[in-house]
Structure formats: structure tokens, C-alpha cells
Design a protein around this motif. Sequence first.
Motif, PDB file in Angstrom:
ATOM      1  N   GLY A 119      -7.978 -18.869  -4.189  1.00 37.32           N
ATOM      2  CA  GLY A 119      -6.845 -19.641  -3.666  1.00 37.32           C
ATOM      3  C   GLY A 119      -6.956 -19.821  -2.157  1.00 37.32           C
ATOM      4  O   GLY A 119      -7.637 -19.046  -1.475  1.00 37.32           O
ATOM      5  N   PRO A 120      -6.291 -20.849  -1.606  1.00 39.42           N
ATOM      6  CA  PRO A 120      -6.429 -21.133  -0.172  1.00 39.42           C
ATOM      7  C   PRO A 120      -5.934 -20.015   0.738  1.00 39.42           C
ATOM      8  O   PRO A 120      -6.339 -19.948   1.892  1.00 39.42           O
ATOM      9  CB  PRO A 120      -5.604 -22.413   0.018  1.00 39.42           C
ATOM     10  N   LEU A 121      -5.064 -19.125   0.241  1.00 39.92           N
ATOM     11  CA  LEU A 121      -4.610 -18.014   1.089  1.00 39.92           C
ATOM     12  C   LEU A 121      -5.010 -16.661   0.506  1.00 39.92           C
ATOM     13  O   LEU A 121      -4.374 -15.635   0.772  1.00 39.92           O
ATOM     14  CB  LEU A 121      -3.090 -18.067   1.298  1.00 39.92           C
ATOM     15  N   ALA A 122      -6.061 -16.661  -0.292  1.00 36.19           N
ATOM     16  CA  ALA A 122      -6.502 -15.404  -0.915  1.00 36.19           C
ATOM     17  C   ALA A 122      -7.070 -14.472   0.144  1.00 36.19           C
ATOM     18  O   ALA A 122      -7.562 -14.914   1.175  1.00 36.19           O
ATOM     19  CB  ALA A 122      -7.567 -15.703  -1.963  1.00 36.19           C
ATOM     20  N   GLY A 123      -6.973 -13.184  -0.110  1.00 36.26           N
ATOM     21  CA  GLY A 123      -7.688 -12.245   0.759  1.00 36.26           C
ATOM     22  C   GLY A 123      -6.836 -11.198   1.415  1.00 36.26           C
ATOM     23  O   GLY A 123      -7.277 -10.082   1.619  1.00 36.26           O
ATOM     24  N   THR A 124      -5.603 -11.507   1.773  1.00 41.03           N
ATOM     25  CA  THR A 124      -4.804 -10.513   2.499  1.00 41.03           C
ATOM     26  C   THR A 124      -3.866  -9.769   1.559  1.00 41.03           C
ATOM     27  O   THR A 124      -3.712  -8.557   1.636  1.00 41.03           O
ATOM     28  CB  THR A 124      -3.979 -11.199   3.611  1.00 41.03           C
ATOM     29  N   TRP A 125      -3.244 -10.500   0.660  1.00 37.18           N
ATOM     30  CA  TRP A 125      -2.216  -9.891  -0.196  1.00 37.18           C
ATOM     31  C   TRP A 125      -2.173 -10.634  -1.517  1.00 37.18           C
ATOM     32  O   TRP A 125      -2.442 -11.837  -1.561  1.00 37.18           O
ATOM     33  CB  TRP A 125      -0.860 -10.035   0.504  1.00 37.18           C
ATOM     34  N   GLN A 126      -1.897  -9.922  -2.590  1.00 34.38           N
ATOM     35  CA  GLN A 126      -1.560 -10.640  -3.813  1.00 34.38           C
ATOM     36  C   GLN A 126      -0.319 -10.046  -4.439  1.00 34.38           C
ATOM     37  O   GLN A 126      -0.067  -8.848  -4.311  1.00 34.38           O
ATOM     38  CB  GLN A 126      -2.694 -10.687  -4.806  1.00 34.38           C
ATOM     39  N   PRO A 127       0.462 -10.909  -5.116  1.00 29.40           N
ATOM     40  CA  PRO A 127       1.724 -10.430  -5.672  1.00 29.40           C
ATOM     41  C   PRO A 127       1.498  -9.253  -6.620  1.00 29.40           C
ATOM     42  O   PRO A 127       0.586  -9.300  -7.452  1.00 29.40           O
ATOM     43  CB  PRO A 127       2.272 -11.641  -6.434  1.00 29.40           C
ATOM     44  N   THR A 128       2.316  -8.218  -6.480  1.00 34.82           N
ATOM     45  CA  THR A 128       2.226  -7.071  -7.384  1.00 34.82           C
ATOM     46  C   THR A 128       3.213  -7.285  -8.532  1.00 34.82           C
ATOM     47  O   THR A 128       4.057  -8.197  -8.488  1.00 34.82           O
ATOM     48  CB  THR A 128       2.633  -5.782  -6.652  1.00 34.82           C
ATOM     49  N   ALA A 129       3.130  -6.407  -9.525  1.00 34.73           N
ATOM     50  CA  ALA A 129       4.055  -6.522 -10.659  1.00 34.73           C
ATOM     51  C   ALA A 129       5.493  -6.394 -10.159  1.00 34.73           C
ATOM     52  O   ALA A 129       6.389  -7.116 -10.588  1.00 34.73           O
ATOM     53  CB  ALA A 129       3.737  -5.445 -11.683  1.00 34.73           C
ATOM     54  N   ALA A 130       5.704  -5.474  -9.193  1.00 42.60           N
ATOM     55  CA  ALA A 130       7.058  -5.289  -8.667  1.00 42.60           C
ATOM     56  C   ALA A 130       7.534  -6.543  -7.933  1.00 42.60           C
ATOM     57  O   ALA A 130       8.698  -6.938  -8.036  1.00 42.60           O
ATOM     58  CB  ALA A 130       7.082  -4.086  -7.721  1.00 42.60           C
ATOM     59  N   ASP A 131       6.622  -7.177  -7.216  1.00 48.42           N
ATOM     60  CA  ASP A 131       6.987  -8.403  -6.508  1.00 48.42           C
ATOM     61  C   ASP A 131       7.459  -9.468  -7.498  1.00 48.42           C
ATOM     62  O   ASP A 131       8.412 -10.208  -7.253  1.00 48.42           O
ATOM     63  CB  ASP A 131       5.783  -8.980  -5.744  1.00 48.42           C
ATOM     64  N   ARG A 132       6.744  -9.520  -8.631  1.00 50.81           N
ATOM     65  CA  ARG A 132       7.084 -10.561  -9.605  1.00 50.81           C
ATOM     66  C   ARG A 132       8.514 -10.407 -10.095  1.00 50.81           C
ATOM     67  O   ARG A 132       9.156 -11.374 -10.469  1.00 50.81           O
ATOM     68  CB  ARG A 132       6.130 -10.493 -10.798  1.00 50.81           C
ATOM     69  N   GLN A 133       8.976  -9.146 -10.122  1.00 56.24           N
ATOM     70  CA  GLN A 133      10.348  -8.948 -10.597  1.00 56.24           C
ATOM     71  C   GLN A 133      11.358  -9.163  -9.475  1.00 56.24           C
ATOM     72  O   GLN A 133      12.552  -9.134  -9.710  1.00 56.24           O
ATOM     73  CB  GLN A 133      10.501  -7.522 -11.125  1.00 56.24           C
ATOM     74  N   THR A 134      10.894  -9.314  -8.269  1.00 54.89           N
ATOM     75  CA  THR A 134      11.841  -9.412  -7.153  1.00 54.89           C
ATOM     76  C   THR A 134      12.380 -10.827  -7.020  1.00 54.89           C
ATOM     77  O   THR A 134      13.192 -11.240  -7.808  1.00 54.89           O
ATOM     78  CB  THR A 134      11.208  -8.892  -5.846  1.00 54.89           C
ATOM     79  N   HIS A 135      11.861 -11.608  -6.116  1.00 57.34           N
ATOM     80  CA  HIS A 135      12.627 -12.790  -5.752  1.00 57.34           C
ATOM     81  C   HIS A 135      12.040 -14.148  -6.025  1.00 57.34           C
ATOM     82  O   HIS A 135      12.770 -15.080  -6.268  1.00 57.34           O
ATOM     83  CB  HIS A 135      12.900 -12.744  -4.249  1.00 57.34           C
ATOM     84  N   TYR A 136      10.745 -14.267  -5.888  1.00 54.69           N
ATOM     85  CA  TYR A 136      10.327 -15.599  -5.513  1.00 54.69           C
ATOM     86  C   TYR A 136      10.359 -16.651  -6.631  1.00 54.69           C
ATOM     87  O   TYR A 136       9.387 -16.993  -7.226  1.00 54.69           O
ATOM     88  CB  TYR A 136       8.977 -15.583  -4.784  1.00 54.69           C
ATOM     89  N   ALA A 137      11.518 -17.138  -6.886  1.00 55.85           N
ATOM     90  CA  ALA A 137      11.708 -18.274  -7.784  1.00 55.85           C
ATOM     91  C   ALA A 137      12.308 -19.370  -6.925  1.00 55.85           C
ATOM     92  O   ALA A 137      13.371 -19.200  -6.375  1.00 55.85           O
ATOM     93  CB  ALA A 137      12.664 -17.913  -8.893  1.00 55.85           C
ATOM     94  N   TRP A 138      11.600 -20.471  -6.765  1.00 55.36           N
ATOM     95  CA  TRP A 138      12.105 -21.408  -5.754  1.00 55.36           C
ATOM     96  C   TRP A 138      13.339 -22.156  -6.185  1.00 55.36           C
ATOM     97  O   TRP A 138      13.946 -22.840  -5.407  1.00 55.36           O
ATOM     98  CB  TRP A 138      11.015 -22.326  -5.221  1.00 55.36           C
ATOM     99  N   ALA A 146       0.834  -1.209   0.000  1.00 53.36           N
ATOM    100  CA  ALA A 146       0.000   0.000   0.000  1.00 53.36           C
ATOM    101  C   ALA A 146       0.870   1.262   0.000  1.00 53.36           C
ATOM    102  O   ALA A 146       0.432   2.329  -0.405  1.00 53.36           O
ATOM    103  CB  ALA A 146      -0.929  -0.012   1.208  1.00 53.36           C
ATOM    104  N   GLN A 147       2.107   1.150   0.484  1.00 57.11           N
ATOM    105  CA  GLN A 147       3.046   2.288   0.489  1.00 57.11           C
ATOM    106  C   GLN A 147       3.992   2.225  -0.712  1.00 57.11           C
ATOM    107  O   GLN A 147       5.006   2.925  -0.743  1.00 57.11           O
ATOM    108  CB  GLN A 147       3.909   2.254   1.764  1.00 57.11           C
ATOM    109  N   GLY A 148       3.718   1.303  -1.633  1.00 56.00           N
ATOM    110  CA  GLY A 148       4.553   1.189  -2.825  1.00 56.00           C
ATOM    111  C   GLY A 148       5.886   0.500  -2.587  1.00 56.00           C
ATOM    112  O   GLY A 148       6.827   0.656  -3.366  1.00 56.00           O
ATOM    113  N   ARG A 149       5.987  -0.268  -1.497  1.00 55.49           N
ATOM    114  CA  ARG A 149       7.265  -0.936  -1.215  1.00 55.49           C
ATOM    115  C   ARG A 149       7.140  -2.449  -1.419  1.00 55.49           C
ATOM    116  O   ARG A 149       6.079  -3.029  -1.167  1.00 55.49           O
ATOM    117  CB  ARG A 149       7.683  -0.699   0.245  1.00 55.49           C
TER     118      ARG A 149
END
Length: 460
Positions: free
Chosen positions: A437-456, A381-384
Motif C-alpha cells: 500500500g502507498p503508506l505501508a511500512g510504519t503501522w498497520q491496523p491491529t485487531a483492537a484498532d479495528r474494533q475502535t473507531h475508523y468507520a468514515w 508496541a505498548q498494547g495501546r
Amino acid sequence: MRLSPETLASLPAEVARPLYDRDAQAVGIVHFGIGAFHRAHQAWYTDAAMNTGDRDWMITGVSLRSPGVARQMNPQGGLYTVAEQSGDVPALRIVGSVRNVLVASEEPDAVIAAVAAPATHIVSLTVTEKGYCRTASGDLDFEQAHSLSFYYFVTQALLRRRNAGLPGVTLLPCDNLADNGAKLERLMLQYLARHEPDLVAWFEAHCTCPSTMIDRIVPATTDEDRAGIAQALGGLQDDACVVTEPFSQWVIEDKFAGPRPKWEAVGAQLVADVAPYETAKLRMLNGAHSALAYCGLKAGHTYVHEAVADPALHHLAETLMRQEAAPTITPAPNQNLAAYADALIARFANPALNHRLIQIAMDGSQKIPQRWLETLAENAAQGRTCPAILQAIAAWLHHLTGANGPVDDPLAEKLTAIVNRNPNPHDAATALFTDNGPLAGTWQPTAADRQTHYAWRMDR
Ligand code: CS2
């Protein structure tokens, strides 16, 4: 020989023991979920309160299904040892506040009678996050909340109390959920509205559900712990002993329906608003714990103190606490979040505590929303973005592939199916955190998140 009221007098002098006449005290608390955590925390505070002269706060413990704890504690007359570990020699105290343990599946009527007894004023709970039987949207899952849930037993007992003209009770949740009192109250009211609608108004008028923040690290007791404690007890076997850290904290919303122990005389804080303490604890301590668990297991570690000694994971925990979680918390006037983070790192590093990462890794679906997703959402929400939490999510996805052994989670089947169907982590995260999704509702990945880390498959 077992530890018991009969053998208590033969203990070595340096072992602390109850200072009150246990037989002369009434049961004032019924506790659901009498595992190691309750024994090292609320029962320990209550014992301390009775040591200072407070009366009639003995505890009847309830296990819903498993007879294990009853078999450990009842032959010992409820007595057990709390061993505080930090250096070589643990500090030992025999706790006397537990009167007995009932197994609800074996003696349901005794459980109802215990809650309905006139001397009972408090019903406390450590049933773990999943024990509240919530759906993804936070409502009561009526299928799970069946006749072997605490909802059922409490309701039956409250009916008896109302019919007998007895006062209500305080329902005191002691699990790691945000706003646990308000949540419990809402779920309990949903249960009553469906099953005993006539009791709703009485419950609202006569019962309360204070929120609490509870904190003490309590690893599962091992056979080695039991052997060491037996030796320190001069050869007495204690099957119910617990091992913990010297630190403990309990912050309780001062909103009781009736009498309560003077817990504030023995270190608990009774406050008007628990939220700042609870939020800091969940997002910083538990958030870092879960990150260390999944990232630590992925890196080949077994214990928390090993993970936090790994420079990369130490940095991860620091970043998560100080740069991602802390900025989302409005501290109480006497709360210093930087000092809190320092203390947490020191507690995690305690080498005398063999706290297994796999113990923390269980039930991720129940823990992650309040530990990570709220932090992610508030930062978004703060763009971070939150690279440390995203890395932890990647490690959780990795865990869900079965990389660390079978997945122990009430939603395991659903979660592993999603991860196996979506080898691309972005797709897996989308399926888990968005739409239905089973954890839907609180947060969803943003475009910026997609470019960050989560590749297992990415390196840590
Ligand atoms: C841990 C907690 O197992 C877990 O998920 O994060 O049990 C933690 O040790 C306690 O909340 C500490 O108070």
C-alpha cells in the motif's frame, strides 16, 4: 506605489525596518522553496541576525518552477513585510534579508552559480515533504528527482565548488520530516552515487546536513491581508507580505560545514540533538493540526480556530496530544510536554489568524507517517490503541472520497482509487497501510484498532 528600497524611507515610523546596509552585504545563503513559510521564519531570523550586526547573510531565493514569488519580490528589491497577528493591530516589520529570487526553470545556470559562489556557505530548503522525492520506503525516487529538482542544482554546483577548490556547504532542511538532516543526507548521497559517484567522498568530507525543528504557523496570504498591510504601510503595496503568529521556534543541530549566522543571538536554539523537539512538534503540533483539518472539514469548519473551538474537536486534539502522542516522546531536560500542549491549544485558537483547514489537509500521504503513524506504531508496541488518531484517519479516508473537494496530494489518484474500491473503511485502511500500500511500512491496523473507531460514516 510598491514597497521597495526607494520607498522604504516613506513608511510610517512604527513599521520596523532593516538596520543594516543591505547593499553592503554578500549573499551567504541560497534557499530553495521561497514560499511564505521561509519568509516568515528562516529569512526573518536571518534579518534579525543582521540587525544585530552579523554580516553577509543575504539570501538568494530559488523557486523551482513557479515564477510567482519572483514576480512578487524582485520588483520590491526582495523587501517584504512580516505581519504578526494576535490582536487587532498587527506588529509589522520589513524584512531585508532576501536579495533576489531566481526561477530555476527559467535561469538554471544562475541557480547553479549562486550555490557555487565562494561567499555561499548554506543551502537551505523548504520544499515541502513531497519535494524530497522519496519512494514509500524512503529511498530517492529517481524519476521525480530529475533535472528540475534541487538535487540536480546542488550537485552541479558542488561539482563546481570541488573543481574550484572551494569549501563545501551546509545543506539545511527546514521541512516537517522526522530526522530531516539524516534523511536529506541519505537521499543526496543516493542521488550522487547514481549521477556523480566521484563526488560522494568529497560530499561526505566537506558538506553536512544538520537536522532542524522549525515552527511558525503561516497561513497562505490572502488579497484581504495584502489590502490591510498596504493600508498599514501608508499606501505602499507589498505583493510579497506574509501574515503569521507572534510565536516562532527554530531548533538546529549544531553541525555546520562552515560559517553560519548567529541565529542563537536572535532566538534560535543550537543543540546537539534535535530529535526530542522535532518529535514533539511533528506528533503533537502537526499531528493535532492534521486531525483538526480532516475532522474539522468533515464537521463543516473552515479555519483552525473554528475547529478548536468546537468542543468535540477540542477534546480530540487534547486527547491526541496528551494521551496518544506525548507518551511516545522522551523529552529533553528542559522540555515540558504538558505545557507544550497548553501552548499549542492557545496558538490554534488565535482568532486573528485565518488558517484554513484545507491548506493543512493537502499532501496527507506525505504528512501522515510522521504525524500519526509513528505514534500509532509506538502505542501499538505498548498494547495501546489511539482512538483520536483512528478517528482522524477515518476523517482522512472521508476526505479522500472527494468530500471536501478535489484531493490535493501527489498520490491523489492512487489514494482515491483505493478508497473508492474499498467502501468498507477497514478494507481501505488495510489497502493503504499494509503490504504494498502507498503508506505501508510504519503501522498497520491491529485487531483492537479495528474494533475502535475508523468507520468514515460514523459520527465524529
Ligand atoms: C501545517 C504546518 O500545513 C500544515 O500541514 O501543519 O504547516 C504547520 O502550520 C507548521 O508546521 C507550524 O510550524
